[in-house]
Design a protein around this motif. Structure first.
Motif, mmCIF file in Angstrom:
data_model
loop_
_atom_site.group_PDB
_atom_site.id
_atom_site.type_symbol
_atom_site.label_atom_id
_atom_site.label_comp_id
_atom_site.label_asym_id
_atom_site.label_seq_id
_atom_site.Cartn_x
_atom_site.Cartn_y
_atom_site.Cartn_z
ATOM 1 N N PHE B 144 -38.179 -18.646 -58.643
ATOM 2 C CA PHE B 144 -38.693 -17.380 -58.135
ATOM 3 C C PHE B 144 -37.598 -16.466 -57.593
ATOM 4 O O PHE B 144 -37.883 -15.518 -56.871
ATOM 5 C CB PHE B 144 -39.793 -17.592 -57.077
ATOM 6 C CG PHE B 144 -40.942 -18.425 -57.572
ATOM 7 C CD1 PHE B 144 -41.895 -17.865 -58.410
ATOM 8 C CD2 PHE B 144 -41.055 -19.761 -57.234
ATOM 9 C CE1 PHE B 144 -42.950 -18.636 -58.893
ATOM 10 C CE2 PHE B 144 -42.099 -20.544 -57.718
ATOM 11 C CZ PHE B 144 -43.052 -19.973 -58.543
ATOM 12 N N GLY B 145 -36.362 -16.754 -57.915
ATOM 13 C CA GLY B 145 -35.279 -15.863 -57.505
ATOM 14 C C GLY B 145 -35.164 -14.725 -58.508
ATOM 15 O O GLY B 145 -34.736 -14.931 -59.630
ATOM 16 N N THR B 146 -35.564 -13.538 -58.124
ATOM 17 C CA THR B 146 -35.541 -12.398 -59.041
ATOM 18 C C THR B 146 -34.283 -11.562 -58.817
ATOM 19 O O THR B 146 -33.572 -11.751 -57.823
ATOM 20 C CB THR B 146 -36.740 -11.483 -58.773
ATOM 21 O OG1 THR B 146 -36.649 -11.045 -57.415
ATOM 22 C CG2 THR B 146 -38.049 -12.222 -58.975
ATOM 23 N N PRO B 148 -34.133 -8.258 -57.925
ATOM 24 C CA PRO B 148 -34.222 -7.546 -56.647
ATOM 25 C C PRO B 148 -34.056 -8.481 -55.453
ATOM 26 O O PRO B 148 -33.351 -8.156 -54.488
ATOM 27 C CB PRO B 148 -35.637 -6.961 -56.664
ATOM 28 C CG PRO B 148 -36.041 -6.915 -58.105
ATOM 29 C CD PRO B 148 -35.306 -8.023 -58.795
ATOM 30 N N GLY B 149 -34.680 -9.665 -55.508
ATOM 31 C CA GLY B 149 -34.588 -10.600 -54.391
ATOM 32 C C GLY B 149 -33.160 -11.043 -54.144
ATOM 33 O O GLY B 149 -32.710 -11.160 -53.004
ATOM 34 N N ARG B 150 -32.429 -11.272 -55.221
ATOM 35 C CA ARG B 150 -31.057 -11.767 -55.072
ATOM 36 C C ARG B 150 -30.111 -10.657 -54.598
ATOM 37 O O ARG B 150 -29.262 -10.876 -53.736
ATOM 38 C CB ARG B 150 -30.573 -12.348 -56.393
ATOM 39 C CG ARG B 150 -31.296 -13.635 -56.782
ATOM 40 C CD ARG B 150 -30.894 -14.034 -58.189
ATOM 41 N NE ARG B 150 -31.632 -15.167 -58.716
ATOM 42 C CZ ARG B 150 -31.319 -16.440 -58.506
ATOM 43 N NH1 ARG B 150 -30.302 -16.745 -57.734
ATOM 44 N NH2 ARG B 150 -32.022 -17.402 -59.063
ATOM 45 N N ALA B 152 -31.005 -8.034 -52.919
ATOM 46 C CA ALA B 152 -31.393 -7.620 -51.564
ATOM 47 C C ALA B 152 -30.716 -8.481 -50.501
ATOM 48 O O ALA B 152 -30.453 -8.022 -49.388
ATOM 49 C CB ALA B 152 -32.918 -7.689 -51.412
ATOM 50 N N MET B 153 -30.409 -9.729 -50.848
ATOM 51 C CA MET B 153 -29.705 -10.592 -49.886
ATOM 52 C C MET B 153 -28.343 -9.995 -49.529
ATOM 53 O O MET B 153 -27.851 -10.170 -48.416
ATOM 54 C CB MET B 153 -29.500 -11.990 -50.475
ATOM 55 C CG MET B 153 -30.785 -12.762 -50.664
ATOM 56 S SD MET B 153 -30.498 -14.352 -51.494
ATOM 57 C CE MET B 153 -29.858 -15.328 -50.126
ATOM 58 N N THR B 156 -28.925 -7.200 -46.903
ATOM 59 C CA THR B 156 -29.107 -7.788 -45.565
ATOM 60 C C THR B 156 -27.760 -8.218 -44.990
ATOM 61 O O THR B 156 -27.456 -7.962 -43.823
ATOM 62 C CB THR B 156 -30.039 -9.013 -45.650
ATOM 63 O OG1 THR B 156 -31.227 -8.646 -46.341
ATOM 64 C CG2 THR B 156 -30.392 -9.537 -44.270
ATOM 65 N N ALA B 157 -26.963 -8.876 -45.840
ATOM 66 C CA ALA B 157 -25.672 -9.386 -45.376
ATOM 67 C C ALA B 157 -24.714 -8.241 -45.034
ATOM 68 O O ALA B 157 -23.980 -8.304 -44.048
ATOM 69 C CB ALA B 157 -25.052 -10.294 -46.444
ATOM 70 N N ALA B 208 -38.155 -5.624 -52.670
ATOM 71 C CA ALA B 208 -37.608 -6.849 -52.079
ATOM 72 C C ALA B 208 -36.850 -6.400 -50.832
ATOM 73 O O ALA B 208 -35.751 -5.874 -50.951
ATOM 74 C CB ALA B 208 -36.690 -7.583 -53.048
ATOM 75 N N TRP B 209 -37.475 -6.602 -49.689
ATOM 76 C CA TRP B 209 -36.882 -6.126 -48.446
ATOM 77 C C TRP B 209 -35.430 -6.585 -48.347
ATOM 78 O O TRP B 209 -35.182 -7.746 -48.600
ATOM 79 C CB TRP B 209 -37.681 -6.661 -47.258
ATOM 80 C CG TRP B 209 -37.221 -6.115 -45.950
ATOM 81 C CD1 TRP B 209 -37.724 -5.045 -45.269
ATOM 82 C CD2 TRP B 209 -36.136 -6.629 -45.154
ATOM 83 N NE1 TRP B 209 -37.008 -4.859 -44.115
ATOM 84 C CE2 TRP B 209 -36.040 -5.793 -44.006
ATOM 85 C CE3 TRP B 209 -35.227 -7.681 -45.310
ATOM 86 C CZ2 TRP B 209 -35.070 -6.019 -43.022
ATOM 87 C CZ3 TRP B 209 -34.262 -7.887 -44.337
ATOM 88 C CH2 TRP B 209 -34.195 -7.053 -43.198
ATOM 89 N N LYS B 257 -23.125 -17.933 -53.906
ATOM 90 C CA LYS B 257 -24.171 -17.965 -52.877
ATOM 91 C C LYS B 257 -24.314 -19.346 -52.260
ATOM 92 O O LYS B 257 -24.906 -19.505 -51.205
ATOM 93 C CB LYS B 257 -25.500 -17.477 -53.443
ATOM 94 C CG LYS B 257 -26.102 -18.317 -54.531
ATOM 95 C CD LYS B 257 -27.292 -17.610 -55.175
ATOM 96 C CE LYS B 257 -27.979 -18.499 -56.205
ATOM 97 N NZ LYS B 257 -27.080 -18.885 -57.323
ATOM 98 N N PHE B 264 -21.559 -12.409 -49.406
ATOM 99 C CA PHE B 264 -22.450 -11.525 -50.177
ATOM 100 C C PHE B 264 -22.067 -10.047 -50.107
ATOM 101 O O PHE B 264 -22.789 -9.209 -50.637
ATOM 102 C CB PHE B 264 -23.922 -11.650 -49.726
ATOM 103 C CG PHE B 264 -24.594 -12.936 -50.097
ATOM 104 C CD1 PHE B 264 -24.371 -14.092 -49.359
ATOM 105 C CD2 PHE B 264 -25.473 -13.006 -51.178
ATOM 106 C CE1 PHE B 264 -24.998 -15.291 -49.693
ATOM 107 C CE2 PHE B 264 -26.110 -14.202 -51.514
ATOM 108 C CZ PHE B 264 -25.869 -15.344 -50.766
#
Lengths: 472, 403
Positions: B144-146, B148-150, B152-153, B156-157, B208-209, B257, B264
């Motif tokens: 489930f790592g998409t 946008p999700g990846r 977006a990390m 955040t970083a 993806a927040w 990662k 990141f």
């Protein structure tokens, strides 16, 4: 004398308030019940309780693992073997599933004690977990909760001796599920409570106490199964117990009726408050009944760092609404989408078993760095695989380094949170985050690993480790 | 002994389809559109082409993940038994197709070749890209790592490392998207052609927040193509050809990662590819020497980090040196993604790398489709193309310029 060497318990993080059920279906109801997350089942909860129980214990001394549940995730395929792998137990052990009866936990207890007493096993780890699915808008819906307990049964360093037991077997049918049923069926309530539960408990307790020439008042604490609070009170009365001082409340208002795990979890709660010399009366019901006398030893003082019922009860998130509960339990048809379905490969899972189930990483003997998942060459110094040594990582604590919250992934409970967690010993794990309160996530927060069901691709439960905010 | 590729190969023709949700066109239509435009631009016929490098991740078989062979192009264009090599490096495929074509020319295996990138993404029946990778490579790891999700990390970083509050970080990213949409709106071939405001970006639905809808590129259909020859032959086709100054290509060791020392906030493969390309092209100060950059901005945060990792500004100084000064606009100090970028021009996976070069090629020739987008006097430009996700990229940096 054989008995309980260590104990542990697990209560899932999510709670559903009975007020929400009242809003949906009408009627009242106080308190709340614990429900497992959409990535949890009896296997994963058993692992959690097992981890709690094995804290500070030598895993190599566990010679058998017994898993007891009426909700084993597989009908054919053992659950105990998966639990044993996730708990990183030795391969040369006996693992067995006990099921089908609410009393499977105490039946397994007998098998564990017999193995220890006969000398065929030094220690037996007994894990009991249940997550029975009640029909929506049924009497069982507000009642049933999910949870797990675990006991290490052995003959040395016991914290509670099991002095004596009495078992009664009965063909009485009250609640059942046929081979293809997801939801329980039951006979008339008055019959199953009066003629079933009360009559069998009375018979078992009375026979047991009579044989020991004992009375209810001789015990410090009584911990026993009941289908509901009213029936519990009825048996308290039959035993002549003082409800104020002698009774361990069976968690109906906070966790719910956890089926096969209820009596074991209530016993853990009783042990949490026990002092050396305390006498505990344990009772269980289902296809008959059983009764046990336990004597708490001075070793009980060593059990203080267990999370047990107490800590896990405190760490909780209220489920926002009933809709979420329905999707968690797959009780609703969902929209078909043209999105691709996940796939899996049991072949690959088998090759990767030491890290998929056991959460082993690699420690490089050349550069000293630890890494996950295991590698062909050290990801830091490129040393060859022969220099990489397997190390268990599941129990290491960590902090959240960075994360994202993906609202659009096809997971049951969006957002899907991807996380990079820095574990103790300078090792980074990249994983999904579960059991999180999305409003309370921040970089730097304490994290830990937890064994979960990742997806059911190709009709098989695919398990792996996730991270979650620490629950202590 | 290996030699530098600098100026040995020229691009003499390019084509690019209209990018977008091409409900009207299938993958064959788009291959034909791009190839025909490139041939026409070079003044050659298809039968003059001696070999083709076709870049596509999936072709049109995204959901099934079907293998795409070179026959996708040969059967569409009816080429007659010439080699068609299919290359694939996920979103970094386009640069790879150009690189294959270039080195084959330098090796004097051929005289006239085509590089073509194409992807048909919108026949799937749902928005976004499919998570075809769940269980494909690892049954449960990274499930489930998409995209946008990846990515977006990394946002955040970056916010955490440089002490940006969530609101300030989001605003910084929003300014990038506002610029991308500003130029997409001015580009007739672009996918997203509507300007947006910072407020619109900030108030958009979350994908993806912390990345919202306008922080992410769309899912796009499109194709792009280039005709290349050795530079000594270029004059036969046109006077305003451009030459390849450098290729930097780096596949990262791939465990970023998972490494405790990776934070990141930088793309290591981009840094490596950029260093190699700058050395080959003789570029000492990219911000000064490059007249324009088309970089891989599948997400707003990707533009931010790629700008730093290509050394267009100092590390951690994107806000001050790029955003606050509006240096990345077409009349700024360091124009970036004046096409609209992957973000607004669109990102048909295998076509993007070649499409980025198309933008540099047109800008050098002063043929930006819409005059207000034309950057003054472009002599040297860079196209940055990467596939994978933060911590595991393969990256291609292509420098092209006037001869």
């Amino acid at each position: 004398m054989a008995g309980i060497v260590s104990y542990g318990a697990y209560v899932p993080m999510y709670r559903l308030s009975r007020a929400i059920l009242g809003q949906v279906w009408g009627g009242g109801g106080k308190g709340e019940k614990a429900i497992c997350n959409c990535d949890e089942d009896s296997i994963t909860m058993a692992v959690e309780a097992g981890v709690d129980c094995l804290k500070g214990m030598d895993r190599k001394s566990v010679d058998a693992l017994y898993f007891a549940s009426t909700t084993a995730p597989f009908k054919e395929k053992q659950s105990a073997s998966i639990v044993a792998a996730a708990l990183d137990l030795r391969e040369d052990i006996v693992a067995s599933d006990f099921g089908n009866s609410l009393r499977c936990g105490t039946v397994a207890l007998k098998a564990a004690l017999d193995a220890v007493k006969s000398g065929s096993a030094r220690n037996v780890l007994l894990v009991i977990a249940d997550c029975r699915l009640p029909a929506p808008n049924s009497a069982y819906e507000p009642l049933f909760g999910d949870g797990a307990a675990a006991f290490l049964i052995g003959a040395s360093h016991v914290v509670a001796e099991i002095e004596a037991s009495y078992y009664l077997t009965s063909e009485f049918i009250d609640v059942w599920r046929l081979e293809t049923d997801r939801l329980p069926r039951s006979w008339e309530e008055r019959f199953i409570l009066d003629e079933g539960y009360e009559a069998h408990m009375k018979k078992a307790f009375n026979s047991f106490l009579k044989a020991r020439n004992a009375k209810g008042k001789d015990f410090t604490r009584a911990a026993f199964y009941a289908p509901n609070a009213r029936s519990h009170q009825a048996v308290v009365k039959i035993l002549g117990l003082d409800p104020k001082t002698q009774v361990e409340e069976p968690l109906f208002d906070s966790v719910g009726n956890t089926g096969a795990a209820l009596a074991p979890m209530t016993l853990v709660a009783a042990l949490e408050g026990a002092k050396p010399g305390d006498k505990i009366l344990l009772g269980n019901y289902g296809d008959g009944a059983d009764a046990h006398a336990l004597l708490v030893t001075e070793n009980i003082a060593k059990m203080k760092d267990r999370r047990g019922i107490k800590t896990y009860l405190k760490s909780k998130v209220m489920l926002e609404n009933y809709g979420k509960y329905l999707t968690f339990r797959d009780l609703m048809p969902s929209e078909e989408t043209p999105m691709t379905r996940p796939r899996t490969s049991l072949t690959a899972m088998w090759r990767d078993r030491n890290w998929v189930y056991r959460c082993h990483g690699h420690h490089c003997q050349k550069c000293g760095k630890t890494q996950f998942p295991p590698q062909k060459r050290c990801m830091y110094c490129q040393a060859e695989e022969k220099f990489l040594e397997e190390v268990p990582l599941a129990e290491r604590k960590g902090v959240l380094f960075t994360y994202s919250m993906d609202e659009r992934t096809a997971v049951i409970d969006p957002p899907n949170i991807l996380a990079a967690v820095n574990l103790e010993g300078e090792v980074r794990i990249f994983s999904q985050m579960t059991d999180r309160d999305v409003k309370n996530i921040r970089v730097g927060m304490p994290m830990e690993m937890t064994f979960r069901r990742i997806h059911d691709a190709l009709g098989v439960h695919n398990y792996f480790w996730k991270c979650r905010p620490a629950r202590d | 002994m290996a030699e530098s590729i600098k100026d040995k190969v020229a691009i003499v023709g390019m084509g690019c389809t209209k990018f977008g949700e091409r409900w009207d066109a299938d993958i064959k239509d788009m291959i034909t559109e791009a190839a025909d435009e490139a041939c026409k631009d070079a003044g050659v016929e298809l039968k003059d082409i001696q070999a083709i490098w076709q870049g596509s991740q999936w072709g049109s078989q995204i959901v099934e993940g079907g293998v795409v062979t070179g026959t996708l192009v040969s059967s569409t264009l009816q080429t007659q038994y010439i080699p068609v090599t299919r290359v694939e490096n996920a979103c970094g495929t386009g640069a790879e197709s150009l690189r294959g074509a270039t080195f084959a020319l330098a090796a004097k295996g051929y005289d006239l070749v085509m590089a073509l990138g194409v992807e048909k993404c919108k026949d799937m029946g749902f928005g976004g890209l499919p998570s075809v990778w769940i269980g494909r490579w690892e049954p449960v790891y990274g499930a489930f790592g998409t995209g946008p999700g990846r990515y977006a990390m990394a946002a955040t970083a970056y916010f955490a490392k440089y002490g940006l509050s969530n609101d300030d970080g989001k605003k910084l990213l929003a300014e990038i998207s506002v610029k991308s949409h500003f130029y997409g709106a001015k580009n007739p071939k672009a996918h997203l052609r509507r300007e947006v405001t910072v407020e619109q970006v900030l108030n958009a639905p979350m994908i993806a927040w912390p990345l919202g809808l306008f922080d992410c590129c769309g899912v796009t259909d499109g194709a792009s193509a280039a005709i290349l020859c050795r530079t000594e032959d270029a004059k036969k086709y046109r006077d305003d050809y451009v030459t390849i100054k450098a290729f930097g290509m780096a596949a990262s060791p791939g465990w970023g990662k998972e490494r405790i020392d990776y934070d990141f906030t930088y793309w290591d493969a981009t840094q490596a590819a950029a260093r190699a390309a700058y050395a080959e092209a003789g570029i000492k100060n990219p911000r000064k020497e490059l007249d324009m950059v088309e970089l891989h901005d599948c997400f707003s945060i990707a533009e931010l980090i790629a700008s730093e990792s290509l050394f267009l500004c100092e590390t951690g100084k994107f806000k001050e040196q790029m955003a606050d000064k509006r240096a990345y606009y077409h009349d700024g100090e360091m124009p970036v993604n004046i096409s609209g970028g992957l973000k607004s021009f669109g990102h048909p996976i295998g076509a993007s790398g070649c499409r980025e070069v198309y933008e540099v090629y047109k800008q050098i020739q002063k043929k930006a489709e819409e005059p207000s987008r034309q950057i003054k006097d472009v002599k040297l430009g860079l196209a940055h193309n990467q596939g994978g996700h933060p911590g595991k990229f393969v990256c291609g940096v292509t420098v092209v310029g006037a001869p």
